[in-house]
Design an enzyme around this catalytic site. Structure first.
Site, PDB file in Angstrom:
ATOM      1  CG  ASP A  65      -0.326   0.172   2.531  1.00 45.62           C
ATOM      2  OD1 ASP A  65       0.921   0.265   2.598  1.00 45.62           O
ATOM      3  OD2 ASP A  65      -1.060   0.245   3.545  1.00 45.62           O
ATOM      4  CG  HIS A  66      -0.684   4.801   1.508  1.00 49.93           C
ATOM      5  ND1 HIS A  66      -1.704   3.889   1.642  1.00 49.93           N
ATOM      6  CD2 HIS A  66      -0.653   5.500   2.674  1.00 49.93           C
ATOM      7  CE1 HIS A  66      -2.277   4.048   2.828  1.00 49.93           C
ATOM      8  NE2 HIS A  66      -1.656   5.018   3.473  1.00 49.93           N
ATOM      9  CB  CYS A 122       0.824  -2.519   4.835  1.00 49.68           C
ATOM     10  SG  CYS A 122       0.781  -3.634   6.250  1.00 49.68           S
ATOM     11  CB  THR A 124       2.405  -2.816  10.992  1.00 48.54           C
ATOM     12  OG1 THR A 124       1.150  -3.275  10.438  1.00 48.54           O
ATOM     13  CG2 THR A 124       2.199  -1.472  11.671  1.00 48.54           C
ATOM     14  N   GLY A 125       2.985  -4.443   8.179  1.00 46.91           N
ATOM     15  CA  GLY A 125       2.943  -5.817   7.666  1.00 46.91           C
ATOM     16  C   GLY A 125       1.765  -6.597   8.223  1.00 46.91           C
ATOM     17  N   GLY A 127      -1.657  -5.699   8.640  1.00 45.88           N
ATOM     18  CA  GLY A 127      -2.904  -5.685   7.865  1.00 45.88           C
ATOM     19  C   GLY A 127      -2.800  -6.554   6.626  1.00 45.88           C
ATOM     20  CG  ASN A 156       5.184 -21.714  10.477  1.00 45.03           C
ATOM     21  OD1 ASN A 156       5.997 -20.847  10.801  1.00 45.03           O
ATOM     22  ND2 ASN A 156       4.640 -22.529  11.362  1.00 45.03           N
ATOM     23  NE  ARG A 190       9.309 -31.075  15.670  1.00 40.57           N
ATOM     24  CZ  ARG A 190      10.562 -30.856  15.231  1.00 40.57           C
ATOM     25  NH1 ARG A 190      11.107 -31.687  14.363  1.00 40.57           N
ATOM     26  NH2 ARG A 190      11.257 -29.813  15.661  1.00 40.57           N
ATOM     27  CG  HIS A 191       8.097 -28.620  11.375  1.00 39.53           C
ATOM     28  ND1 HIS A 191       7.709 -28.084  12.583  1.00 39.53           N
ATOM     29  CD2 HIS A 191       9.411 -28.926  11.490  1.00 39.53           C
ATOM     30  CE1 HIS A 191       8.757 -28.048  13.402  1.00 39.53           C
ATOM     31  NE2 HIS A 191       9.797 -28.563  12.765  1.00 39.53           N
TER      32      HIS A 191
HETATM   33  C1  RB5 Z   1      -1.778   2.693   6.629  1.00 37.10           C
HETATM   34  O1  RB5 Z   1      -1.760   3.897   7.318  1.00 37.10           O
HETATM   35  C2  RB5 Z   1      -1.544   1.545   7.592  1.00 37.10           C
HETATM   36  O2  RB5 Z   1      -2.589   1.403   8.463  1.00 37.10           O
HETATM   37  C3  RB5 Z   1      -1.321   0.265   6.825  1.00 37.10           C
HETATM   38  O3  RB5 Z   1      -0.257   0.436   5.957  1.00 37.10           O
HETATM   39  C4  RB5 Z   1      -0.955  -0.974   7.619  1.00 37.10           C
HETATM   40  O4  RB5 Z   1       0.072  -0.708   8.512  1.00 37.10           O
HETATM   41  C5  RB5 Z   1      -2.051  -1.730   8.199  1.00 37.10           C
HETATM   42  O5  RB5 Z   1      -1.858  -2.803   8.768  1.00 37.10           O
END
Ligand code: RB5
Length: 206
Positions: A65-66, A122, A124-125, A127, A156, A190-191
Site C-alpha cells: 500500500d502507500h 504495508c 506494519t505488515g 494488515g 510453516n 513433524r512440521h
Molecule cells: C496505513 O496507514 C496503515 O494502516 C497500513 O499500511 C498498515 O500498517 C495496516 O496494517
C-alpha cells in the site's frame, strides 16, 4: 552482494515513485472465490529468467500500500540486484490506497499457483498478513527479522511474507526476504503434519 554492503543498509527516506507499469490485470474487484477463474492460472515466466540460477527463478508477486510503497521500491531494486525477478502488483505511488485490495490481489495469484511466493508491504505488515491469510491456501507471515522468516518457511511452509515499511529499513528487509526465499520447508518432518492440519481447515472452511 550482502545486505550490509548495499546502498540501502541504513533506514532512510523513501525512494522516488517507480515508473513501472501496473499489475497483471484482473483488477482488484474479484474475491477469493474467483481463484480458479479468469487468467490467474496462466503460466508465467520472464524470458530472461531461463539463464538465471535456478534458485532465483522462483516467481515472486510483490505488492504494497502507500505506507509500504517506498520500501517496496527499494526492496524490488535490491532483489533484482540479487538476481530475482519480482513482479510488481503496485501500488505505484504514495497516494493512499486500502491495503486489503492489494493483499487480496497478490494472495490470489499466489493461492492459484501462478506465483510461488508473495511479498506484501504495508506500514506494519500486519494488515497485509491478516488479509492475505483469508485466502484459502495462503500461509502469510509478518516478519521483522530474518530468523522468523526462515522459520516461517522451514516450519510453516509460509508462501507469503509481510513486512512493515514503517518497521524495517531496506537492508534488513532484504535479509528478511532472502531468508524467506532461500529456505525450504522441511517436508517429511513433524512440521508437514502440522501444516497439513492448517491446510485441512482451508478445505473444510473451518
Ligand atoms: C496505513 O496507514 C496503515 O494502516 C497500513 O499500511 C498498515 O500498517 C495496516 O496494517
Amino acid at each position: 552482494m550482502h545486505a550490509s554492503q548495499n546502498k540501502y543498509s541504513c533506514v532512510g527516506p523513501g525512494h522516488p515513485p517507480s515508473s513501472q507499469e501496473g499489475g497483471l490485470g484482473g483488477g482488484r474487484t474479484g474475491g477469493f472465490t474467483s481463484l480458479s477463474r479468469g487468467g490467474y492460472n496462466m503460466p508465467w515466466e520472464e524470458p530472461e529468467m531461463t539463464a538465471q540460477d535456478p534458485g532465483k527463478r522462483i516467481t515472486i508477486a510483490l505488492g504494497s500500500d502507500h505506507a509500504g510503497f517506498p520500501l517496496k521500491e527499494q526492496l524490488k531494486e535490491l532483489l533484482e540486484a540479487e538476481g530475482y525477478h519480482p513482479r510488481d502488483f503496485g501500488t505505484f505511488s504514495l497516494e493512499p490506497v486500502d491495503y486489503p485490495d492489494i493483499a487480496r490481489e497478490v494472495a490470489e495469484v499466489v493461492a492459484s499457483g501462478r506465483f510461488e511466493r508473495g511479498i506484501l508491504i504495508c506500514g506494519t505488515g500486519i494488515g497485509m498478513a491478516i488479509t492475505a491469510n483469508k485466502a484459502p491456501g495462503i500461509r502469510a507471515a509478518a516478519c521483522s527479522e530474518p530468523y522468523s522468516a526462515r522459520m516461517a518457511r522451514a516450519h510453516n511452509n509460509a508462501n507469503m511474507l509481510c513486512v512493515g515499511g514503517r518497521v524495517v529499513g531496506p537492508g534488513l528487509a532484504l535479509d528478511i526476504a532472502k531468508a524467506f526465499l532461500e529456505t525450504e520447508f522441511e517436508f517429511g518432518s513433524r512440521h508437514e503434519r502440522r501444516v497439513d492440519k492448517i491446510n485441512a481447515m482451508d478445505k473444510k472452511g473451518t
